[in-house]
Design a protein around this motif. Structure first.
Motif, short mmCIF file in Angstrom:
data_model
loop_
_atom_site.label_atom_id
_atom_site.label_comp_id
_atom_site.label_asym_id
_atom_site.label_seq_id
_atom_site.Cartn_x
_atom_site.Cartn_y
_atom_site.Cartn_z
N PRO B 56 25.45 33.34 -4.83
CA PRO B 56 25.21 31.93 -5.15
C PRO B 56 23.89 31.37 -4.62
N SER B 57 23.34 31.97 -3.57
CA SER B 57 22.09 31.43 -3.01
C SER B 57 20.86 31.91 -3.77
N SER B 58 21.04 32.77 -4.77
CA SER B 58 19.89 33.32 -5.48
C SER B 58 19.39 32.39 -6.58
N GLU B 59 18.07 32.46 -6.79
CA GLU B 59 17.48 31.76 -7.95
C GLU B 59 18.16 32.19 -9.25
N LEU B 60 18.63 33.43 -9.30
CA LEU B 60 19.15 33.99 -10.54
C LEU B 60 20.67 34.03 -10.56
N SER B 61 21.28 33.22 -9.70
CA SER B 61 22.73 33.16 -9.63
C SER B 61 23.35 32.67 -10.93
N LEU B 62 24.60 33.08 -11.16
CA LEU B 62 25.35 32.57 -12.31
C LEU B 62 25.47 31.04 -12.25
N THR B 63 25.37 30.47 -11.06
CA THR B 63 25.49 29.02 -10.91
C THR B 63 24.27 28.28 -11.44
N ARG B 64 23.21 29.02 -11.72
CA ARG B 64 21.98 28.39 -12.24
C ARG B 64 21.60 28.93 -13.62
N THR B 65 22.51 29.69 -14.20
CA THR B 65 22.22 30.32 -15.48
C THR B 65 23.07 29.68 -16.58
N ILE B 66 22.38 29.12 -17.56
CA ILE B 66 23.07 28.52 -18.70
C ILE B 66 23.22 29.61 -19.77
N GLY B 67 24.44 29.76 -20.28
CA GLY B 67 24.67 30.73 -21.34
C GLY B 67 24.87 30.04 -22.68
N LEU B 68 24.33 30.65 -23.71
CA LEU B 68 24.63 30.21 -25.07
C LEU B 68 25.73 31.12 -25.61
N PHE B 69 26.84 30.52 -25.96
CA PHE B 69 27.96 31.29 -26.50
C PHE B 69 28.08 31.00 -27.99
N GLU B 70 28.27 32.08 -28.72
CA GLU B 70 28.40 31.95 -30.16
C GLU B 70 29.68 32.66 -30.58
N ASP B 71 30.59 31.91 -31.11
CA ASP B 71 31.93 32.46 -31.42
C ASP B 71 32.50 33.20 -30.21
N GLY B 72 32.25 32.61 -29.04
CA GLY B 72 32.81 33.17 -27.82
C GLY B 72 32.01 34.30 -27.19
N GLU B 73 30.94 34.73 -27.87
CA GLU B 73 30.14 35.85 -27.36
C GLU B 73 28.86 35.32 -26.72
N LEU B 74 28.45 35.93 -25.60
CA LEU B 74 27.22 35.50 -24.93
C LEU B 74 26.02 35.92 -25.77
N ALA B 75 25.29 34.92 -26.27
CA ALA B 75 24.16 35.20 -27.15
C ALA B 75 22.82 35.07 -26.46
N GLY B 76 22.79 34.44 -25.29
CA GLY B 76 21.51 34.28 -24.59
C GLY B 76 21.68 33.47 -23.33
N ILE B 77 20.61 33.44 -22.56
CA ILE B 77 20.65 32.72 -21.27
C ILE B 77 19.32 32.02 -21.01
N VAL B 78 19.37 31.02 -20.15
CA VAL B 78 18.16 30.49 -19.54
C VAL B 78 18.53 30.07 -18.12
N VAL B 79 17.66 30.34 -17.17
CA VAL B 79 17.89 29.94 -15.78
C VAL B 79 17.19 28.60 -15.57
N ALA B 80 17.91 27.63 -15.03
CA ALA B 80 17.39 26.27 -14.95
C ALA B 80 17.73 25.66 -13.60
N LEU B 81 16.70 25.19 -12.89
CA LEU B 81 16.95 24.55 -11.59
C LEU B 81 15.74 23.72 -11.17
N GLY B 82 16.00 22.73 -10.31
CA GLY B 82 14.94 21.88 -9.82
C GLY B 82 14.15 22.54 -8.70
#
Lengths: 92, 205
Positions: B56-82
């Motif tokens: 959780p303390s990582s820049e690349l943690s799942l807590t900072r990663t937005i997933g795009l789901f398409e019909d329930g499948e992970l189609a992409g990601i972007v990492v977003a944080l201040g």
């Protein structure tokens, strides 16, 4: 065994970073405890790696940073106190 | 497109850990050649990025990663944080890298990191940072990258940010054009001793 104090750690860190501190237009002799070495541009992420490695080598420590708030990791006063505290048990 | 799309923070998705082996190669590709150089090779990079995504303390943690789901499948990601959060994460990640390298590997790590120095300039505290935008290879095309990027910006706006930053490899004309078409401008060109060049791009509202 000589007790390691925050001022010893501070002296070493300031000497290590003297050039970068002066480049940031700060005086190495007049740094406040709240100075954030990272936010102030004195060190970047690579500089942080190098600094921790240098501190551990200099004082023969393996610092456990689990108990240190990440924000404090690059703040001069808290960092120096933390390193000195980490050194204490091994020297007791 | 008729697929059902939605965006979710990966840490809020049930069984999110299952996505880590999928994400790590995506993040590596999005960040390369930086990551291979930093960790010392492809295998090392993927293994380390899996650990970073799970921490959780990582820049690349799942807590900072937005997933795009398409019909329930992970189609992409972007990492977003201040920026303030990023600064704390960078410290945690550098510590993790030192710990993973151990005493024996430390000199090599410092040497590799030195080759990457200067690539990513520090962010001002009021800036929101988007990175590692990736669309699953077999789902590319169809505007998913743009949709992810816009969702990342929207996340920043919801958090009160009005200044945004991303970076693009100088050789990545597709993403440079995408970011420019979303209002970003190239404000700086950075490089490092290993030769990688980045465009630093910003949007100010």
């Amino acid at each position: 065994m000589i007790q390691l104090g925050p001022s010893d750690v501070r002296g070493f860190i300031v000497e290590e970073l003297k050039e970068q501190i002066e480049l940031a237009e700060l005086s190495p002799d007049a740094l406040v405890d709240t100075l954030d070495l990272h936010a102030s541009g004195i060190i970047d992420s690579l500089g942080l790696l190098e600094l921790i490695a240098a501190v551990e080598d200099r004082f023969a420590l393996e610092i456990d940073f689990e108990d240190l708030d990440a924000d404090d990791l690059t703040v001069l006063g808290p960092l120096c106190r933390f390193v000195a505290e980490q050194a204490a048990p091994a020297q007791a | 497109m008729t697929a059902d799309r939605d965006f979710r923070l990966l840490s809020e998705v049930p069984d999110a850990q299952q996505y880590i082996p999928v994400l790590a190669p995506w993040i590596r590709e999005a960040g390369n050649p930086y990551f291979d150089a930093f960790f010392g090779g492809e295998t090392e990079a993927v293994a380390a990025l899996e650990r970073w995504a799970a921490r959780p303390s990582s820049e690349l943690s799942l807590t900072r990663t937005i997933g795009l789901f398409e019909d329930g499948e992970l189609a992409g990601i972007v990492v977003a944080l201040g920026a303030p959060e990023l600064a704390a994460c960078i410290k945690a990640d550098m510590l993790a890298a030192l710990r993973d390298a151990g005493r024996a590997g430390r000199a090599d790590l410092l040497q590799r990191a030195a080759g990457l120095s200067g690539l990513r300039p520090a962010l001002e505290p009021d800036v929101f940072y988007l990175s590692k935008m990736t669309v699953a290879p077999r789902m590319r095309g169809g505007g998913r990258g743009r949709a992810l990027f816009r969702e990342g910006i929207a996340a920043g706006r919801r958090a009160g940010y009005r200044r945004f930053r991303c970076e693009a490899r100088a050789t990545d004309a597709v993403n440079v054009r995408l970011y420019e078409s979303e209002g970003f401008n190239i404000v700086e060109r950075t490089s490092c001793p290993l030769g990688q060049e980045l465009y630093v791009m910003t949007l100010e509202e």
